[in-house]
Design a protein around this motif. Structure first.
Motif, PDB file in Angstrom:
ATOM      1  N   THR A 351      -4.768  20.351 -42.728  1.00 39.55           N
ATOM      2  CA  THR A 351      -3.648  21.069 -42.112  1.00 39.55           C
ATOM      3  C   THR A 351      -3.964  21.206 -40.630  1.00 39.55           C
ATOM      4  O   THR A 351      -5.123  21.376 -40.247  1.00 39.55           O
ATOM      5  CB  THR A 351      -3.455  22.469 -42.720  1.00 39.55           C
ATOM      6  N   CYS A 352      -2.938  21.165 -39.806  1.00 36.56           N
ATOM      7  CA  CYS A 352      -3.165  21.206 -38.361  1.00 36.56           C
ATOM      8  C   CYS A 352      -1.974  21.856 -37.667  1.00 36.56           C
ATOM      9  O   CYS A 352      -0.825  21.686 -38.086  1.00 36.56           O
ATOM     10  CB  CYS A 352      -3.383  19.788 -37.825  1.00 36.56           C
ATOM     11  N   ALA A 353      -2.261  22.594 -36.621  1.00 32.13           N
ATOM     12  CA  ALA A 353      -1.220  23.201 -35.792  1.00 32.13           C
ATOM     13  C   ALA A 353      -1.662  23.106 -34.351  1.00 32.13           C
ATOM     14  O   ALA A 353      -2.851  23.198 -34.046  1.00 32.13           O
ATOM     15  CB  ALA A 353      -0.993  24.657 -36.194  1.00 32.13           C
ATOM     16  N   HIS A 354      -0.713  22.903 -33.468  1.00 34.80           N
ATOM     17  CA  HIS A 354      -1.067  22.859 -32.050  1.00 34.80           C
ATOM     18  C   HIS A 354       0.045  23.469 -31.225  1.00 34.80           C
ATOM     19  O   HIS A 354       1.199  23.588 -31.657  1.00 34.80           O
ATOM     20  CB  HIS A 354      -1.374  21.433 -31.585  1.00 34.80           C
ATOM     21  N   HIS A 355      -0.297  23.863 -30.015  1.00 37.29           N
ATOM     22  CA  HIS A 355       0.654  24.447 -29.085  1.00 37.29           C
ATOM     23  C   HIS A 355       1.655  23.384 -28.655  1.00 37.29           C
ATOM     24  O   HIS A 355       1.361  22.187 -28.685  1.00 37.29           O
ATOM     25  CB  HIS A 355      -0.104  24.981 -27.867  1.00 37.29           C
ATOM     26  N   LYS A 356       2.833  23.804 -28.259  1.00 36.51           N
ATOM     27  CA  LYS A 356       3.782  22.842 -27.712  1.00 36.51           C
ATOM     28  C   LYS A 356       3.204  22.242 -26.435  1.00 36.51           C
ATOM     29  O   LYS A 356       2.466  22.897 -25.696  1.00 36.51           O
ATOM     30  CB  LYS A 356       5.126  23.515 -27.428  1.00 36.51           C
ATOM     31  N   LEU A 357       3.538  20.979 -26.162  1.00 38.25           N
ATOM     32  CA  LEU A 357       2.980  20.276 -25.021  1.00 38.25           C
ATOM     33  C   LEU A 357       3.916  20.376 -23.809  1.00 38.25           C
ATOM     34  O   LEU A 357       4.947  21.047 -23.854  1.00 38.25           O
ATOM     35  CB  LEU A 357       2.723  18.819 -25.400  1.00 38.25           C
ATOM     36  N   MET A 358       3.541  19.689 -22.745  1.00 39.35           N
ATOM     37  CA  MET A 358       4.305  19.756 -21.500  1.00 39.35           C
ATOM     38  C   MET A 358       5.704  19.165 -21.664  1.00 39.35           C
ATOM     39  O   MET A 358       5.950  18.343 -22.547  1.00 39.35           O
ATOM     40  CB  MET A 358       3.575  18.990 -20.389  1.00 39.35           C
ATOM     41  N   VAL A 452       4.000  22.822 -34.817  1.00 38.30           N
ATOM     42  CA  VAL A 452       4.046  23.212 -33.407  1.00 38.30           C
ATOM     43  C   VAL A 452       4.156  24.734 -33.338  1.00 38.30           C
ATOM     44  O   VAL A 452       5.047  25.326 -33.943  1.00 38.30           O
ATOM     45  CB  VAL A 452       5.230  22.549 -32.675  1.00 38.30           C
ATOM     46  N   LEU A 453       3.250  25.348 -32.603  1.00 29.93           N
ATOM     47  CA  LEU A 453       3.129  26.805 -32.609  1.00 29.93           C
ATOM     48  C   LEU A 453       4.060  27.475 -31.622  1.00 29.93           C
ATOM     49  O   LEU A 453       4.319  26.955 -30.536  1.00 29.93           O
ATOM     50  CB  LEU A 453       1.685  27.209 -32.270  1.00 29.93           C
ATOM     51  N   LEU A 454       4.529  28.638 -31.990  1.00 31.32           N
ATOM     52  CA  LEU A 454       5.246  29.524 -31.091  1.00 31.32           C
ATOM     53  C   LEU A 454       4.219  30.443 -30.452  1.00 31.32           C
ATOM     54  O   LEU A 454       3.311  30.933 -31.114  1.00 31.32           O
ATOM     55  CB  LEU A 454       6.261  30.355 -31.865  1.00 31.32           C
ATOM     56  N   ARG A 455       4.335  30.676 -29.147  1.00 28.79           N
ATOM     57  CA  ARG A 455       3.374  31.539 -28.473  1.00 28.79           C
ATOM     58  C   ARG A 455       3.425  32.952 -29.046  1.00 28.79           C
ATOM     59  O   ARG A 455       4.492  33.485 -29.325  1.00 28.79           O
ATOM     60  CB  ARG A 455       3.655  31.596 -26.976  1.00 28.79           C
ATOM     61  N   ALA A 456       2.259  33.552 -29.195  1.00 28.14           N
ATOM     62  CA  ALA A 456       2.176  34.927 -29.693  1.00 28.14           C
ATOM     63  C   ALA A 456       2.856  35.858 -28.710  1.00 28.14           C
ATOM     64  O   ALA A 456       2.676  35.743 -27.494  1.00 28.14           O
ATOM     65  CB  ALA A 456       0.709  35.326 -29.860  1.00 28.14           C
ATOM     66  N   GLY A 457       3.648  36.768 -29.237  1.00 24.27           N
ATOM     67  CA  GLY A 457       4.354  37.722 -28.398  1.00 24.27           C
ATOM     68  C   GLY A 457       5.605  37.174 -27.760  1.00 24.27           C
ATOM     69  O   GLY A 457       6.189  37.809 -26.892  1.00 24.27           O
ATOM     70  N   ALA A 458       6.050  35.976 -28.162  1.00 20.41           N
ATOM     71  CA  ALA A 458       7.245  35.392 -27.553  1.00 20.41           C
ATOM     72  C   ALA A 458       8.480  36.179 -27.956  1.00 20.41           C
ATOM     73  O   ALA A 458       8.541  36.796 -29.014  1.00 20.41           O
ATOM     74  CB  ALA A 458       7.383  33.937 -27.986  1.00 20.41           C
ATOM     75  N   SER A 459       9.479  36.141 -27.111  1.00 19.44           N
ATOM     76  CA  SER A 459      10.714  36.853 -27.389  1.00 19.44           C
ATOM     77  C   SER A 459      11.682  35.948 -28.129  1.00 19.44           C
ATOM     78  O   SER A 459      11.503  34.735 -28.195  1.00 19.44           O
ATOM     79  CB  SER A 459      11.351  37.332 -26.078  1.00 19.44           C
ATOM     80  N   LEU A 460      12.731  36.546 -28.650  1.00 26.46           N
ATOM     81  CA  LEU A 460      13.732  35.772 -29.382  1.00 26.46           C
ATOM     82  C   LEU A 460      14.495  34.819 -28.472  1.00 26.46           C
ATOM     83  O   LEU A 460      15.139  33.891 -28.955  1.00 26.46           O
ATOM     84  CB  LEU A 460      14.716  36.734 -30.055  1.00 26.46           C
ATOM     85  N   GLN A 461      14.434  35.059 -27.142  1.00 27.57           N
ATOM     86  CA  GLN A 461      15.164  34.187 -26.232  1.00 27.57           C
ATOM     87  C   GLN A 461      14.441  32.866 -25.984  1.00 27.57           C
ATOM     88  O   GLN A 461      15.010  31.936 -25.432  1.00 27.57           O
ATOM     89  CB  GLN A 461      15.378  34.891 -24.879  1.00 27.57           C
ATOM     90  N   GLU A 462      13.170  32.771 -26.382  1.00 27.39           N
ATOM     91  CA  GLU A 462      12.438  31.531 -26.138  1.00 27.39           C
ATOM     92  C   GLU A 462      13.011  30.413 -27.004  1.00 27.39           C
ATOM     93  O   GLU A 462      13.346  30.603 -28.175  1.00 27.39           O
ATOM     94  CB  GLU A 462      10.949  31.711 -26.438  1.00 27.39           C
ATOM     95  N   ALA A 463      13.096  29.215 -26.391  1.00 24.92           N
ATOM     96  CA  ALA A 463      13.636  28.071 -27.122  1.00 24.92           C
ATOM     97  C   ALA A 463      12.779  27.784 -28.349  1.00 24.92           C
ATOM     98  O   ALA A 463      11.562  27.763 -28.284  1.00 24.92           O
ATOM     99  CB  ALA A 463      13.672  26.849 -26.204  1.00 24.92           C
TER     100      ALA A 463
END
Length: 499
Positions: A351-358, A452-463
């Motif tokens: 299993t693998c997860a990573h942050h969204k890229l540029m 693809v991970l959602l940043r911790a503490g992100a708001s609902l407005q984030e894409a």
């Protein structure tokens, strides 16, 4: 109430999820907090608990690793040079002066220079990230407590590389590169180079205190203006994994220009971090552990203590970075497969997860924003010029300066015509506004099959927030079934769907 209803429903369908979340959808902070606590993102990414062997990579090895300079000794990594000197008993900290420039070090004790710690350095250092302190080690001797004092000076390297030695070794009559500067073709270049050399060569007092990876001095009263914050999607253009019979290689590729910006405030050694367990790996930026660049469970066992890492370069994702003319910097991590686990694994990651890229279409957005901002500036300048031209003429006899005033008006009128020609038409401006509204972010692809991970503490407005919520819920349903229920997990201190 929404949280209690969600927990009570166990494994549930998407419609039930929407009904449970609806009361908190208008409060971004509480909704994000609810998702962070309740959904299984942290369980997928967490490293093993107590008792598990976790190998933490925080320094890049350099050769030669250590050496001596008279009574002083030094050791180095790719990011720093640490120099130590034994001090006489009773030496007061306020009697020590450490002065540093980009390429010079001067240490004084009691007003006298220490020859073994004074001279021109082999390579350049970053003043803002360097520090010194007096280390005191108490010990007993003949029933009395004595203190051993050691001066520790840590020099942060300006470039990520190994130094051949501590001090600069001149060749013949050649001076230090920073002292002699570059060849000047013009008088202006000579003066600029002279000013730069003097600025870089000026010794500055270095205050005592150990600095944190963010560049802050521990215990300093000054505001932490050296703090940094960079997200993986500001830097990373690609990820790759490969394997051989005995090793697994994980590579993170970064935009060269973006990584150079990071190095202006923090060394790469104080920026990157890797944790490796027997079958897990976690790559993150120090100070942002909650948002790993990459985290996953390996497809087999490895020997954590035999893990190595290095900074290298590659052309694999060269076309993804802004400047195609330079290779892509790569953080390469090499994992040694455990005995009995060598050979070709079916998959490198179970299993693998990573942050969204540029963003890969950021250039398009940048062009639109630049065009609109430039047009706005031109319209403001045009309005100011028209106002000057439209100023009523005073009812006075024409004087000797009247021809000059006419020339100024003609010049202003010519400038107005030029700006009018450069200003966007209403149709062009409207077209750019429509293009801006229609623009949607497109990001570089990561590892196939990875979450693809959602940043911790992100708001609902984030894409992508809602997509991540649906993905997490789908994962719960797949692993527990609709009849499953959340159970209290004592280790996590909350309800969990993984049991």
């Amino acid at each position: 109430a929404a949280e209690r209803r969600a927990r009570a429903s166990g494994g549930y369908a998407q419609r039930e999820v929407e009904l449970a979340l609806q009361p908190v959808l208008h409060d971004g902070e509480s909704a994000a907090s609810f998702v962070e606590r309740t959904l299984p993102r942290s369980e997928v990414l967490r490293m093993p608990g107590a008792g598990a062997t976790v190998y933490r990579l925080r320094e890049f090895a350099a050769e030669p690793a250590q050496g001596a300079s008279g009574s002083a000794s030094w050791r180095q990594t790719m990011g720093k040079m640490t120099v130590t000197l034994a001090l006489p008993a009773g030496t007061a900290a306020d009697s020590i002066s450490v002065q540093l420039s980009t390429y010079q070090l001067q240490v004084s004790v009691g007003g006298k220079k220490v020859p073994d710690l004074t001279g021109q350095l082999a390579c350049d250092v970053a003043l803002e990230q360097s520090w010194w302190k007096v280390h005191q080690q108490d010990f007993q001797r003949r029933g009395k407590v004595d203190a051993k004092l050691t001066l520790v000076v840590q020099l942060a390297k300006q470039d990520h590389k190994a130094w051949p030695r501590l001090w600069f070794k001149p060749r013949g009559e050649l001076a230090h590169p920073m002292a002699r500067g570059q060849f000047a073709w013009t008088r202006e270049m000579y003066e600029e180079g002279l000013e730069f050399s003097q600025e870089q060569g000026t010794l500055k007092e270095l205050p005592p205190g150990r600095r944190t990876p963010e560049g802050r001095v521990e215990g300093a009263a000054a505001a932490p203006d050296g703090a940094f914050r960079f997200a993986p999607d500001d830097l990373c253009v690609g990820l790759h994994v490969s394997q051989t019979h005995g090793r697994v290689v994980v590579g993170a590729h970064f935009d060269a220009e973006a990584l150079a910006v990071v190095q202006t405030s923090v060394s790469l050694e104080s920026f990157f971090a890797v944790d490796v367990a027997e079958n897990e790996i976690r790559v993150f930026f120090r100070g942002d552990e909650a948002n790993p660049l990459l985290a996953g469970r390996l497809g087999g066992r490895v020997q954590p203590e035999r893990t190595t890492w290095r900074m290298t370069s590659s052309d694999l994702y060269r076309s993804r970075q802004r400047d195609f003319s330079v290779p892509v910097p790569v953080l390469e991590i090499s994992l040694a497969k455990a005995e009995g686990a060598c050979g070709t694994w079916p998959a490198v990651f179970a299993t693998c997860a990573h942050h969204k890229l540029m963003l890969k279409n950021y250039g398009q957005l940048e062009e639109i924003l630049y065009a609109l901002a430039t047009d706005e500036e031109r319209r403001e300048a045009l309005a100011a010029l028209r106002a000057r031209l439209g100023t009523p003429v005073r009812d006075e006899p024409r004087g000797e300066d009247e021809p000059q005033a006419e020339d100024e008006d003609a010049a202003l009128a010519k400038e107005v015509l030029m700006l009018e020609a450069q200003t966007l038409t209403d149709d062009q401006s409207a077209g750019l506004q429509q293009a801006l509204q229609a623009w949607r972010e497109e990001r570089f692809e990561g590892l196939p099959g990875a979450q693809v991970l959602l940043r911790a503490g992100a708001s609902l407005q984030e894409a992508g927030f809602s997509e991540h919520v649906r993905g997490a819920v789908d994962d719960v349903v797949q692993r527990t079934g609709c009849g499953g229920r959340a159970r209290w997990n004592q280790d996590l201190g909350r309800y969990s769907y993984v049991y």
